[in-house]
Scaffold this motif. Structure first.
Motif, PDB file in Angstrom:
ATOM      1  N   PHE A 171       0.769  -0.981  -0.053  1.00  0.00           N
ATOM      2  CA  PHE A 171       0.013   0.122   0.095  1.00  0.00           C
ATOM      3  C   PHE A 171       0.987   1.338   0.055  1.00  0.00           C
ATOM      4  N   ILE A 209      -5.017  -0.497  -6.472  1.00  0.00           N
ATOM      5  CA  ILE A 209      -4.903  -1.682  -5.965  1.00  0.00           C
ATOM      6  C   ILE A 209      -5.947  -2.449  -6.394  1.00  0.00           C
ATOM      7  N   PRO A 242      -7.545  -5.905  -5.629  1.00  0.00           N
ATOM      8  CA  PRO A 242      -7.895  -6.996  -4.630  1.00  0.00           C
ATOM      9  C   PRO A 242      -8.298  -8.222  -5.381  1.00  0.00           C
ATOM     10  N   ILE A 248      -9.043  -0.294  -6.631  1.00  0.00           N
ATOM     11  CA  ILE A 248      -9.266   0.934  -5.698  1.00  0.00           C
ATOM     12  C   ILE A 248      -8.163   1.855  -6.052  1.00  0.00           C
ATOM     13  N   THR A 255      -5.706   5.219  -6.304  1.00  0.00           N
ATOM     14  CA  THR A 255      -4.724   5.633  -5.122  1.00  0.00           C
ATOM     15  C   THR A 255      -4.177   7.154  -5.339  1.00  0.00           C
ATOM     16  N   ARG A 306      -5.018  -0.328   3.237  1.00  0.00           N
ATOM     17  CA  ARG A 306      -4.882  -1.364   3.663  1.00  0.00           C
ATOM     18  C   ARG A 306      -6.138  -2.338   4.175  1.00  0.00           C
ATOM     19  N   GLN A 353      -9.238  -1.360   3.774  1.00  0.00           N
ATOM     20  CA  GLN A 353     -10.360  -1.319   2.753  1.00  0.00           C
ATOM     21  C   GLN A 353     -10.148  -2.517   1.768  1.00  0.00           C
ATOM     22  N   THR A 354      -8.704  -2.700   1.397  1.00  0.00           N
ATOM     23  CA  THR A 354      -8.264  -3.782   0.488  1.00  0.00           C
ATOM     24  C   THR A 354      -8.628  -5.106   1.386  1.00  0.00           C
ATOM     25  N   ARG A 355      -8.345  -5.496   2.567  1.00  0.00           N
ATOM     26  CA  ARG A 355      -8.296  -6.552   3.323  1.00  0.00           C
ATOM     27  C   ARG A 355      -9.848  -6.849   3.525  1.00  0.00           C
TER      28      ARG A 355
END
Length: 258
Positions: free
Chosen positions: A174, A184, A186, A216, A218, A230, A232-234
């Motif tokens: 990230f 990102i 995912p 996502i 950035t 981090r 949000q992605t998880r």
């Protein structure tokens, strides 16, 4: 009956390692040429895709990928997914449209033949060495400047607790994504742990499903947004995984990063 099944699975696992070496040997003349210059990495990547797809096919493992958003050729991304199996590497190679560079653990460089190419094409990290972690960022930045995407398994390895659905995420992916304004991506791997776990006497051929989630962005983020990005992605990957796990495992899914 259980004993016979274990024997069959063990033979199947040995077949996998045999295939890894044989397919690399067959492709080795082209692979060696492709690593002579760093700028020829795109050629190496396409050969790696052939290697991955050949192994999966001959292992009876059939990828099925759902995409919420499609990659744009020539654009850089930060690819992140859950990590539970050696098949994660092969499936990631299969689903990508443009070349990316793996950030992976240095121990894999010790594997016969595979390690020869692995250490010359991937960004290796010794997570117990602070200097090594700094070198990862320097190498990743160089690769990004060459127009390649980066793939990092943000859990930092395969969780030791096999009942854990998704471990906490490390910051590295990230931080890099924000620094270089990379979207990102995912990605959820549903079946790799079931199909080809690290346990030698477990596994079964079949479909390996993956989902490429909405990217996502950035572009407007700073390092102050790293933790939120981090999490949000998880959460995207964790939410998807909870649809397909056993109810008894659900008590373990809410472990959050500190």
């Amino acid at each position: 009956m259980h004993f016979l099944r274990n024997i069959a699975v063990a033979v199947w696992k040995v077949w996998f390692y045999f295939l890894m070496l044989v397919v690399i040997l067959i492709l080795s003349p082209l692979l060696i040429i492709s690593i002579l210059k760093e700028t020829w990495y795109g050629m190496f990547f396409r050969l790696a895709q052939i290697w991955a797809r050949t192994i999966m096919l001959l292992m009876g493992l059939f990828p099925k990928v759902v995409r919420e958003e499609k990659f744009e050729r020539g654009k850089g991304y930060m690819l992140v997914s859950n990590h539970t199996s050696m098949m994660d590497i092969l499936l990631m190679l299969h689903l990508a449209k443009s070349p990316f560079v793996f950030v992976g653990k240095a121990e894999l460089a010790k594997l016969p033949l595979f390690g020869f190419f692995y250490k010359r094409t991937c960004i290796l990290v010794d997570r117990g060495n602070a200097r090594s972690r700094k070198q990862v960022f320097d190498q990743a930045q160089r690769r990004l400047s060459q127009g390649f995407s980066i793939c990092i398994f943000p859990e930092g390895g395969v969780p030791n607790d096999l009942s854990l659905v998704l471990d906490t995420f490390k910051d590295g992916a990230f931080r890099l994504a924000i620094d270089h304004h990379l979207p990102i991506v995912p990605i959820t791997f549903y079946d790799n742990k079931k199909r080809f776990p690290y346990s030698f006497f477990k596994g079964i051929p079949g479909v390996m499903r993956a989902k490429v989630h909405y990217f996502i962005p950035t572009v407007a983020m700073t390092q102050d947004d790293k933790r939120a990005l981090r999490e949000q992605t998880r959460e995207v990957i964790l939410h998807e995984l909870t649809k397909y796990i056993r109810p008894l495992s659900r008590k373990r899914i809410h472990k959050k990063a500190p």
